[in-house]
Scaffold this motif. Sequence first.
Motif, PDB file in Angstrom:
ATOM      1  N   LEU A 104      -5.448 -24.264  -0.446  1.00 16.57           N
ATOM      2  CA  LEU A 104      -6.323 -23.281   0.043  1.00 16.57           C
ATOM      3  C   LEU A 104      -5.421 -22.811   1.332  1.00 16.57           C
ATOM      4  CD1 LEU A 104      -9.769 -25.227   0.189  1.00 16.57           C
ATOM      5  CD2 LEU A 104      -9.328 -23.098  -0.965  1.00 16.57           C
ATOM      6  N   GLU A 105      -4.456 -23.278   1.567  1.00 13.56           N
ATOM      7  CA  GLU A 105      -3.802 -22.667   2.860  1.00 13.56           C
ATOM      8  C   GLU A 105      -2.889 -21.355   2.438  1.00 13.56           C
ATOM      9  OE1 GLU A 105      -3.088 -23.706   5.980  1.00 13.56           O
ATOM     10  OE2 GLU A 105      -4.651 -25.213   5.553  1.00 13.56           O
ATOM     11  N   LEU A 106      -2.993 -21.204   0.990  1.00 10.87           N
ATOM     12  CA  LEU A 106      -2.474 -19.911   0.666  1.00 10.87           C
ATOM     13  C   LEU A 106      -3.581 -18.584   1.118  1.00 10.87           C
ATOM     14  CD1 LEU A 106      -1.489 -20.674  -2.938  1.00 10.87           C
ATOM     15  CD2 LEU A 106       0.169 -20.517  -0.938  1.00 10.87           C
ATOM     16  N   LEU A 107      -4.829 -19.061   1.396  1.00  6.46           N
ATOM     17  CA  LEU A 107      -5.875 -18.109   1.786  1.00  6.46           C
ATOM     18  C   LEU A 107      -5.713 -17.805   3.427  1.00  6.46           C
ATOM     19  CD1 LEU A 107      -8.729 -18.981  -0.583  1.00  6.46           C
ATOM     20  CD2 LEU A 107      -6.739 -17.429  -0.903  1.00  6.46           C
ATOM     21  N   ARG A 108      -5.278 -18.567   4.159  1.00  8.61           N
ATOM     22  CA  ARG A 108      -5.392 -18.511   5.682  1.00  8.61           C
ATOM     23  C   ARG A 108      -4.671 -17.249   5.852  1.00  8.61           C
ATOM     24  NH1 ARG A 108      -6.257 -22.062   9.439  1.00  8.61           N
ATOM     25  NH2 ARG A 108      -6.414 -23.711   7.784  1.00  8.61           N
ATOM     26  N   GLU A 109      -3.396 -16.944   5.594  1.00  3.94           N
ATOM     27  CA  GLU A 109      -2.657 -15.799   5.984  1.00  3.94           C
ATOM     28  C   GLU A 109      -3.249 -14.666   6.097  1.00  3.94           C
ATOM     29  OE1 GLU A 109       0.174 -12.313   6.540  1.00  3.94           O
ATOM     30  OE2 GLU A 109      -0.675 -13.414   4.522  1.00  3.94           O
ATOM     31  N   PRO A 110      -3.614 -14.065   4.632  1.00  2.00           N
ATOM     32  CA  PRO A 110      -4.334 -12.777   4.187  1.00  2.00           C
ATOM     33  C   PRO A 110      -5.691 -12.930   4.873  1.00  2.00           C
ATOM     34  CG  PRO A 110      -4.398 -14.176   2.273  1.00  2.00           C
ATOM     35  CD  PRO A 110      -3.405 -14.787   3.347  1.00  2.00           C
ATOM     36  N   SER A 111      -6.390 -13.866   5.298  1.00  2.00           N
ATOM     37  CA  SER A 111      -7.569 -13.849   5.856  1.00  2.00           C
ATOM     38  C   SER A 111      -7.479 -13.438   7.313  1.00  2.00           C
ATOM     39  CB  SER A 111      -8.557 -15.121   5.753  1.00  2.00           C
ATOM     40  OG  SER A 111      -8.816 -15.499   4.600  1.00  2.00           O
ATOM     41  N   LEU A 112      -6.828 -13.941   8.088  1.00  4.53           N
ATOM     42  CA  LEU A 112      -6.240 -13.526   9.385  1.00  4.53           C
ATOM     43  C   LEU A 112      -5.736 -12.172   9.578  1.00  4.53           C
ATOM     44  CD1 LEU A 112      -4.771 -17.154  10.667  1.00  4.53           C
ATOM     45  CD2 LEU A 112      -7.247 -16.110  11.138  1.00  4.53           C
ATOM     46  N   ARG A 113      -4.806 -11.802   8.585  1.00  2.00           N
ATOM     47  CA  ARG A 113      -4.256 -10.546   8.485  1.00  2.00           C
ATOM     48  C   ARG A 113      -5.669  -9.403   8.297  1.00  2.00           C
ATOM     49  NH1 ARG A 113      -1.407  -7.084  10.696  1.00  2.00           N
ATOM     50  NH2 ARG A 113      -0.591  -5.430   9.253  1.00  2.00           N
ATOM     51  N   CYS A 114      -6.447  -9.777   7.473  1.00  2.00           N
ATOM     52  CA  CYS A 114      -7.439  -8.838   7.412  1.00  2.00           C
ATOM     53  C   CYS A 114      -7.991  -8.359   9.073  1.00  2.00           C
ATOM     54  CB  CYS A 114      -8.494  -9.263   6.541  1.00  2.00           C
ATOM     55  SG  CYS A 114      -9.973  -8.321   6.324  1.00  2.00           S
ATOM     56  N   ALA A 115      -8.435  -9.287   9.441  1.00  2.00           N
ATOM     57  CA  ALA A 115      -8.909  -9.153  10.895  1.00  2.00           C
ATOM     58  C   ALA A 115      -7.924  -8.363  11.700  1.00  2.00           C
ATOM     59  CB  ALA A 115      -9.183 -10.392  11.776  1.00  2.00           C
ATOM     60  N   GLU A 116      -6.589  -8.651  11.749  1.00  2.00           N
ATOM     61  CA  GLU A 116      -5.614  -7.824  12.421  1.00  2.00           C
ATOM     62  C   GLU A 116      -5.765  -6.416  12.013  1.00  2.00           C
ATOM     63  OE1 GLU A 116      -1.958  -9.810  12.377  1.00  2.00           O
ATOM     64  OE2 GLU A 116      -2.697 -11.645  13.196  1.00  2.00           O
ATOM     65  N   MET A 117      -5.731  -6.043  10.649  1.00  2.00           N
ATOM     66  CA  MET A 117      -5.682  -4.807  10.249  1.00  2.00           C
ATOM     67  C   MET A 117      -6.816  -3.920  10.448  1.00  2.00           C
ATOM     68  SD  MET A 117      -4.195  -5.280   6.223  1.00  2.00           S
ATOM     69  CE  MET A 117      -4.344  -3.869   5.818  1.00  2.00           C
TER      70      MET A 117
END
Length: 742
Positions: free
Chosen positions: A479-492
């Motif tokens: 599940l840690e694989l989903l952390r970076e793209p989830s936070l990156r979505c908010a930044e985008m």
Amino acid sequence: EEMLRYCPPSLQNIQTGQKFRCLGVPSQFRQSSLRSRAVVKPKEITRNCTSTVLTHRKMEVADTVGAQLIPVVNKLQEVCSLLKEPLIDLPQIVVIGGQSSGKSSVLENLVGRDFLPRGSGLVTRVPLVLQLYREQGEEEWGEFSHTPGKRFSFPQIRAEIEAQTERLTGKNKAISHTPIILKVYSPNVLPLTLVDTPGMTRVPVGDQPPDIEQRIRKLINEYINQPNSIILAVQAANQDLATSDALNLARAADPHGERTVGVLTKLDIMDRGTSAVSTLMGDNIALKLGFIGIVNRSQEDINKGKAVKDALETERQFFRTHHEYSSIQNLGNLGTLALANKCSRLLGQHIQRVLPTLRNQVRKAIKEKQELLHSLGTPVVQEKSAQGWLLLHLLNKYGDHFRSAIDGIPDELTTNQLNGGARIRHVFHDTFSKHMERIDPLEGLSAQDIKTAIRNAAGPRPSLFVPERAFELLVKKQLELLREPSLRCAEMIADELYRLVNQLDLPEIQRFKELKVRVADVAHTTIRKTLKPCNRMIEDILACEGAYLNTNHADFIGTQLLSSSVKEQVASETIEEIPVKPAVQTEQKRSGFFGRLFGGSQDDEAPRMQVNPIARAGTAAYKPVVDPFQDADSLSERDKTQIKLLRQLVRSYFKISQRNLQDQVIKATMHFLVNQVKEKLQSDLVGALYKEELFELLLAEDPSMANKRRLTADQVDTLKQAKKIIQSAELSDLSPSGVDFK
């Protein structure tokens, strides 16, 4: 009798031979008709006489049309010269030609006076708009638009043209696109508007710029490429027409020759035995408006001070006595008078055709300029109450504009790129969602990792089934694989909001430079403050997803382990073999029971312990060093079955969590970031900027905007004047009945 039937009433009382000459009947027809009717074909004579009479009639009518319409365009041209930009495509005759082609002499012949600067090299360096007005009386004078109300004699006109050219271009023989507008009032001219362009040259002379040819061609093309321009291409008859710069430029701008008039000069100095009759008849080069042949003053005549009026008489005598040109005089394409009549007639007809188009162009330009003037606002007053009201109005309007851009209801919709809320949707569904779907649930998870997790979860006891702890450990790791793209979505999404703030073009705020900068700073601060709680919410969502693994989920295959489809999936799993690694050789010889237990051989699966080098200090200290990847050389069938099963379970649950996070992250970002910025921006702007001590600073208008408002207001007034001129022309009955101008 056939010929005399077409004589105009003014010729009925003169002798027959004179009637023939006035009608333009060739000399051979005159002699033949007097000697024998059998030699002359009456129909041919009738055709020539009819053509001549109709030509005179058309010239008379055209003169009336030109006298009424051409002054209208002259007024429009003078008014539109104040616009500082080409908003209206006015009808005009553009004169082009190479140096020494006789272009200046043609213009002076049309005016009947010497007034143009003369000299060697490039003399005409700016466009000269020549407006001819027919006045009653004997007085003749000129006026320039840059010195309104001041009258100039013709010698003074020449000096003023030279002086204004120097003011516009300097003394380095450069050119300028700013025109000089000259109005000539005389009883000896026909109403006409001409634009004299610089003569084309190929080689820079003296201190001329090296790209002088390209500059001149660009200036000429700006005029002749306008659809409402009639091109007067001047070319010396004693030069090869195939290499004519004027005709080549005219052909490029008018490929079908529908608005080009050819002017052949210097017919009197052509080589003996040659003439331009075939060209004037349209046999060599096809121009729908035809060619006109004229005779200019020679350089010797100019040096001796020969008057233009005397030169015109010499021209008439030349065509009357020439053995070839005298036979085509009835065609109306020889002499300066024929050129003036044709230009006046063509321009009058052209103006009459394009008058509705001009009206629409003026109306459109007025609407656009009024909208621009409205967006620029009114000058700021100095009262604090009025300044406070204006500032509050601008801040509220900015907040409304920002919300509208996100909600997809901006004032202007563009079709060339995505903006505002459309870009946010693109990030959610085309960038973030697709990236989440491409993530491999088993990325970075090897068979050895799964085997190690199973053994660690079982502890010292061998497991009969797959330990649940191993499943939880592996799922949380993946599940840690989903952390970076989830936070990156908010930044985008935050980047898109920054982009929207920078691109938001509110004309009312553009005029206040400091206010524009402060508004952008406050908006950026609001976005940054809102991004922090949004990231915290996403972190909490990720933590919640790993806090409790719901193995009773309807889509989880754990409840379907006994189904045949799952069994087939497990059986189809392939397990990579673990490579055999050589055992580490120890320094001590392993022997005995403890040696086999702790040291072991290469085939022993038990973990080994090595003597810590620190024990050499005197104390027997041991530090176990466990290598989990060295405890098996290969996978047993039991290991393979457990690994296959765990892979299916991890993949199934990862997909469930992936869909949950994909949906929840989008919702959290929309609520905690986008909607919060929409709601807080306006109040943040008012709280940070609506302060009385900042009114004067924030509402200090940019000087360029004040100049732009003043210029736009002047343009609106000028366009309204042009509209009145066109309306006055349309109210008059300008089209004579029963005349076909085609």
